[in-house]
Design a protein around this motif. Structure first.
Motif, PDB file in Angstrom:
ATOM      1  N   VAL B 240       0.858  -1.190   0.000  1.00 23.50           N
ATOM      2  CA  VAL B 240       0.000   0.000   0.000  1.00 23.50           C
ATOM      3  C   VAL B 240       0.891   1.236   0.000  1.00 23.50           C
ATOM      4  N   LYS B 241       0.554   2.198  -0.861  1.00 22.59           N
ATOM      5  CA  LYS B 241       1.313   3.447  -0.894  1.00 22.59           C
ATOM      6  C   LYS B 241       0.354   4.619  -0.819  1.00 22.59           C
ATOM      7  N   LYS B 242       0.862   5.717  -0.238  1.00 26.46           N
ATOM      8  CA  LYS B 242       0.047   6.945  -0.247  1.00 26.46           C
ATOM      9  C   LYS B 242       0.211   7.608  -1.605  1.00 26.46           C
ATOM     10  N   ALA B 243      -0.885   8.074  -2.155  1.00 29.38           N
ATOM     11  CA  ALA B 243      -0.789   8.712  -3.459  1.00 29.38           C
ATOM     12  C   ALA B 243      -1.909   9.716  -3.632  1.00 29.38           C
ATOM     13  N   SER B 244      -1.538  10.916  -4.098  1.00 32.06           N
ATOM     14  CA  SER B 244      -2.561  11.924  -4.388  1.00 32.06           C
ATOM     15  C   SER B 244      -3.273  11.520  -5.676  1.00 32.06           C
ATOM     16  N   GLU B 245      -4.372  12.167  -5.986  1.00 29.93           N
ATOM     17  CA  GLU B 245      -5.110  11.838  -7.208  1.00 29.93           C
ATOM     18  C   GLU B 245      -4.240  12.051  -8.441  1.00 29.93           C
ATOM     19  N   GLU B 246      -3.375  13.104  -8.382  1.00 28.73           N
ATOM     20  CA  GLU B 246      -2.496  13.364  -9.536  1.00 28.73           C
ATOM     21  C   GLU B 246      -1.501  12.220  -9.697  1.00 28.73           C
ATOM     22  N   GLU B 247      -0.914  11.830  -8.558  1.00 30.24           N
ATOM     23  CA  GLU B 247       0.070  10.739  -8.605  1.00 30.24           C
ATOM     24  C   GLU B 247      -0.578   9.461  -9.141  1.00 30.24           C
ATOM     25  N   LYS B 248      -1.790   9.199  -8.654  1.00 25.39           N
ATOM     26  CA  LYS B 248      -2.498   7.994  -9.094  1.00 25.39           C
ATOM     27  C   LYS B 248      -2.736   8.036 -10.605  1.00 25.39           C
ATOM     28  N   LYS B 249      -3.122   9.232 -11.090  1.00 21.98           N
ATOM     29  CA  LYS B 249      -3.387   9.374 -12.527  1.00 21.98           C
ATOM     30  C   LYS B 249      -2.118   9.121 -13.345  1.00 21.98           C
ATOM     31  N   LEU B 250      -0.993   9.629 -12.811  1.00 21.76           N
ATOM     32  CA  LEU B 250       0.285   9.462 -13.506  1.00 21.76           C
ATOM     33  C   LEU B 250       0.658   7.979 -13.576  1.00 21.76           C
ATOM     34  N   VAL B 251       0.477   7.321 -12.423  1.00 27.61           N
ATOM     35  CA  VAL B 251       0.778   5.887 -12.363  1.00 27.61           C
ATOM     36  C   VAL B 251      -0.117   5.144 -13.362  1.00 27.61           C
ATOM     37  N   GLU B 252      -1.395   5.527 -13.364  1.00 28.96           N
ATOM     38  CA  GLU B 252      -2.379   4.907 -14.266  1.00 28.96           C
ATOM     39  C   GLU B 252      -1.948   5.095 -15.724  1.00 28.96           C
ATOM     40  N   GLN B 253      -1.520   6.313 -16.035  1.00 29.08           N
ATOM     41  CA  GLN B 253      -1.084   6.651 -17.387  1.00 29.08           C
ATOM     42  C   GLN B 253       0.095   5.772 -17.807  1.00 29.08           C
ATOM     43  N   LYS B 254       1.053   5.653 -16.881  1.00 28.97           N
ATOM     44  CA  LYS B 254       2.243   4.837 -17.172  1.00 28.97           C
ATOM     45  C   LYS B 254       1.855   3.380 -17.383  1.00 28.97           C
ATOM     46  N   LYS B 255       0.928   2.910 -16.558  1.00 26.31           N
ATOM     47  CA  LYS B 255       0.458   1.533 -16.654  1.00 26.31           C
ATOM     48  C   LYS B 255      -0.154   1.295 -18.024  1.00 26.31           C
TER      49      LYS B 255
END
Lengths: 648, 648
Positions: B240-255
């Motif tokens: 589990v990691k802490k992530a802001s909505e922006e960070e999550k979106k970036l991760v999602e984009q990379k995925k």
């Protein structure tokens, strides 16, 4: 210890010794694939499951077999174990032997590869095998061939001969005539030369060699012996030797003995299974239905069409089996075992309330370490299956006073688990009984629904929404079995949603009758509402064959046939309901709530009826609106369908 | 150069470069099996053969593909070659991708093992592949999944989902409730603790992980990111990691980008075939029908039902092909080539009248040595196929004046061989024509016979004994096609043995009409009675499309469709008759003899009739004697049958 074609013959006596001295044996198999054809579902009867597995999985091949023997040393109070890991492959013995075609599943091979499975060992050094029927047929064929070559008859080939080559008496084709004449001249010169003892003919094709054999046989009736040899670079050629009729007979005699020896060797791995059968020892496996079916199919007899015949065959080859997956999924073990896959089970059984058994490997070559984690190597899996079995058997002993140091494999405590095979993923039948009738749970709350291929889980959930949670077992894209979670609602289903425009619904009983599925609804499996017994103070079973020597505190075991079985909440995990552990008082309250819920359901059903009437009204009174709506609904459904596909 | 999953991506640009700079390409494939289902026979039409191969062999898998590129260096007057040996395996990309089931033949795998084939390389490191349709479907699925996860819709699973696990919205079962509650508490604490950036959850089953994802999604709407990781010992757990909505979106984009990249990689080996198609280069193979069919089936499109459609597909994917087995079995090569299997052919083509071509490997990693004999490694086989092709092409040049230093792959001299596939073991049709109608030889001398299953070759030979030697092509245990060696006798067959008690006989034409086999009897293939031309002074062909630039001394090539083809005695070897090389005068004498033979045949037939009458008499007048005789005959036949089986 890895056993391949290379060391099988020399190791076999040791294997037999290990089997004979053992208290029990543990086995495991690795296959080239798992699933093909009709899918299993959660309301399969054991008989249906057998037929599905037979159709779908026996085209795959068992390529690795693990056998681990466990012998208890009383003086040292520990088990001595010997692990054997066999690589198996049906290399055809000769042209008469069947050339096996088998199926592989890409994901299964990929899985094995990830576990560092050595495929080269299988295909390069796999031990061959023959079942008794194949052995007999090859033995007959060999006897015939020997008889025939003694009479030196002209042979005519059979149409079932594999090669599409020339089928009839050989005539030397023109382009080979000079080559053959040349060869004959060479042989003639060789026969005249008293100094030379052997003559190597030039490398040539199989067809040319055939022509040479034929020509030499006709032309040089006596005094020569032809033999095909293979060079290091794999070129094949004929060597001609001078030989008197006596010498030829002696060579022939030796060849025949070699033929019989070769056939004996070709029985190969089947001999191990025959020794296991002969020993009558308890054979332990984890989730062993597939292992058992593959072993029977490859080494004993092709699996029979008839289910009862299968049971007889299985019981005949393995007179005593025990499935650790079934044990671990049943109380008194289940309450302490959240995960029953072999890897996790082994870890769980090392900790309290269980105890790691005292086991030693007989020798270095037999050893595995549970730390090294060689999961999915059959020999290792057989070993840890044995560990799990000992831990669980000993745990049963902890309910006795005084606690014995170990529970032997023939203990009556284990009897309830013997000759029962775990049936995966079935909600209400935990096992297949090899020595009696299977369980016949009540399925009055189960319904068969058929519908258009566009239907998804959500459509079925919606259809049954008035009756609470449902469990859906998909049969195919257009039908499913649906089980009500709140069984009390069962009586309402046919009355309220029994008639549908786009779907057809029938009771499980009717479905079984129409599809001629062997429906077993006579015995009733009562769902337990009171809590399962706390560890160490379980309810005594109602009836127990070997209860005389048991502590009355012994925990209940798995349900037995021919009595009103009390299912140990095996379905609860799947049903997602906490009923199994609810306290009696709470259960009563819950029942009241359920009744209340049924009343609410009735009201909902009335609303549904109203909705249907409204829908009809919409269709007939304002068809244009309806059309738009249904187009939208269809679009939504199509999107759902696509979306669902991607998600999986 | 071995190409596997590990180095495919980095090597691909080099492979494309090699293809593009090459004069021609040579290919070869290795499969997991060869034969299954209906057997091929010697009177198969190319269309029948296609259907048999399609049914029987495309369930096997092409697991190794050899590609060797040949580039001519004018200044050095030599070829530079680059050999690639690809290991191929359809590892499923994900759950949407098809999980291929393929067949293996034990004898074929055993054969490959004897050639030191590395199976581990296939299953561990095989390059995956997708055909265009599969690629499109997975691309659509991925797009949908991405769209869906953006809308964060609740997903319902599809019934075609492989796993038999729970199919519906998740409800946390009672026994997991405390575990999940515990996990949620841990996550809560972690979110409050500002120091911690990540939290590793305990190892658990896939089902428990699913429950955690579901619970976390419901409970912690924002600010966390869950990720499943695998430990070295293969245990899986969630981080589990802490992530802001922006960070999550970036991760999602990379995925998402990674998903597309993964799909691109999954097309894998199919890209090589696409490059070959794109290049339009001449592709050479040896006996390449199976290779071609497997390549099309796996990497282009499942083989079509329709034969003409197959031809179009093949021609579309491989615009120019040339089969060295066909070349070497046809004059002017055939007279100098006693053995056309690739290993022997390579050796033969190194000696006069042929010449070893001047070839050099581009680099060490591409090199093979013909001395080392790595026969049956696809890369090596492709290389020596290329060698054979160059030798034979150059040999065609020796008929020209002046003799050119080499014959390029696009030379009109090679045209007669282009786009024709060798058809194995067929007596009168040497090839399948991918760009036109197939040859339609006269089969008036061929008859279809059906008979009891007890019949052997000897029975058929006996039936036709009045007409001289016959060639028998077994269809199955109760029927065969029988070709007369002395075709002039054809007219007598139906008249004399047309009516039989225990058998049924019909002309090939009638057989084709009744079985709706596409019978091609319009074009007539005249059997040549005069001798085949001596090397270097062949008869000029009657018609040649590209004759303008050819030396009139050019040797005749393979028969062409739509003209009265002169078959280069391809059947002679199989017929076992020397007619092809008989001198004209002798041929006339032979014809007289044949007529004489026909007269004798008639007398024999009369005797046969007499025998039938006698037999009837025996049956009716003294049935007891007949019974004893027929029992004896049956016994003899059974013994023959058994004996014949053993011999093979």
């Amino acid at each position: 210890m890895n056993i391949t074609r290379k060391n099988f013959k020399e190791t076999f006596p040791l294997i037999v010794e290990s089997i004979n001295e053992a208290d029990f044996l543990a086995i495991d198999g690795e296959f080239t694939g798992l699933t093909n054809g009709r899918k299993s579902h959660s309301f399969d009867t054991p008989e249906e499951r057998y037929h599905k597995l037979k159709e779908g999985t026996c085209d795959f091949l068992l390529v690795q077999f693990g056998l681990c023997t466990f012998t208890y040393k009383h003086e040292e109070k520990k088990y001595i174990s010997k692990a054997y890991n066999f690589y198996i492959f049906p290399t055809p013995l000769n042209r008469q032997a069947s050339d096996v075609r088998f199926l592989c599943q890409a994901s299964s091979l990929d899985f094995l590869a990830r576990q560092s499975f050595d495929f080269n060992k299988v295909f390069y050094e796999g031990i061959p095998y023959l079942n008794p029927a194949e052995e007999q047929s090859l033995s007959d064929a060999l006897q015939e061939r020997h008889n025939q070559s003694m009479n030196n008859e002209l042979t005519y080939v059979s149409p079932s001969y594999e090669s599409p080559a020339f089928k009839g008496p050989l005539v030397i084709p023109e382009e080979h005539k000079s080559f053959i004449a040349d060869i004959c001249k060479k042989i003639e010169t060789f026969l005249k030369d008293e100094q030379e003892t052997s003559l190597q003919l030039p490398v040539c094709t199989a067809y040319q060699r055939k022509l040479i054999y034929e020509a030499a046989r006709k032309r040089f009736k006596m005094g020569i012996q032809l033999d095909t040899q293979t060079a290091e670079n794999r070129d094949r050629f004929i060597v001609v030797k001078k030989a008197s009729e006596e010498e030829k007979k002696l060579v022939e005699q030796k060849k025949r003995e070699a033929d019989w020896e070769e056939l004996k060797d070709a029985v190969g791995f089947s001999n191990v299974i025959r020794e296991i059968t002969r020993s009558g020892k308890l054979v332990v496996g984890h989730n062993m239905m597939l292992d058992l079916m593959h072993v029977l199919h490859q080494f004993a007899s092709p699996l029979p069409e008839d289910y009862e015949e299968f049971k007889s065959l299985a019981h005949c080859v393995f007179p005593r089996i025990c499935d650790t997956k079934l044990m671990s999924s049943t109380n008194p073990f289940k309450v302490n075992i959240p995960m029953t896959d072999l890897g996790n089970l082994t870890k769980i059984l090392e900790r309290a309330p269980f105890a790691k058994p005292n086991i030693e490997f007989a020798a270095e070559e037999h050893s595995y370490s549970t730390v090294a984690n060689q999961l999915h190597e059959a020999g290792y899996d057989a070993y840890i299956t044995g560990l799990c079995f000992i831990s669980m058997a000993n745990f049963l002993g902890t309910f006795q006073v005084p606690i014995p140091s170990r529970i032997p494999a023939n203990s009556p405590l284990l009897e309830p688990f013997v000759n029962k095979l775990y049936v995966m993923m079935v909600v209400d039948i935990p096992y297949m009984n090899l020595v009696g009738a299977d369980l016949k749970p009540n399925r009055d709350h189960v319904f068969h629904v058929s519908f258009p291929a566009s239907w998804r889980t959500s459509d079925i959930v919606q259809l049954f929404s008035a009756f609470g949670h449902v469990y859906i077992a998909w049969i195919n894209d257009t039908s499913a079995l649906v089980g009500l979670n709140y069984k009390d609602n069962a009586g309402l289903v046919m009355k309220t949603i029994g008639e549908g425009e786009s779907y057809k619904i029938q009771t499980y009983k009717d479905y079984c009758q129409t599809t001629q599925v062997i429906c077993q609804t006579t015995a009733v499996l009562k769902r337990k509402v009171d809590g399962s017994p706390p560890v160490k103070s379980p309810r005594p079973p109602k009836k127990r064959k070997s209860s005389g020597i048991l502590n009355p505190d012994l925990p209940p075991t798995i349900p037995e046939e021919q009595e009103e079985t009390e299912h140990e909440d095996l379905g609860a995990a799947l049903w997602g309901q906490p009923l199994g552990k609810a306290r009696p008082a709470f259960a009563k309250a819950l029942l009241c709530l359920l009744h209340l819920r049924a009343v609410v359901s009735m009201i909902v059903v009335k609303f549904l009826h109203l909705w249907v009437v409204l829908r009809l009204w919409v269709r007939h009174i304002c068809p244009s609106t309806h059309k738009t709506c249904s187009v939208r609904a269809n679009n939504r459904r199509a999107t759902h369908k696509k979306a669902a596909r991607k998600y999986n």
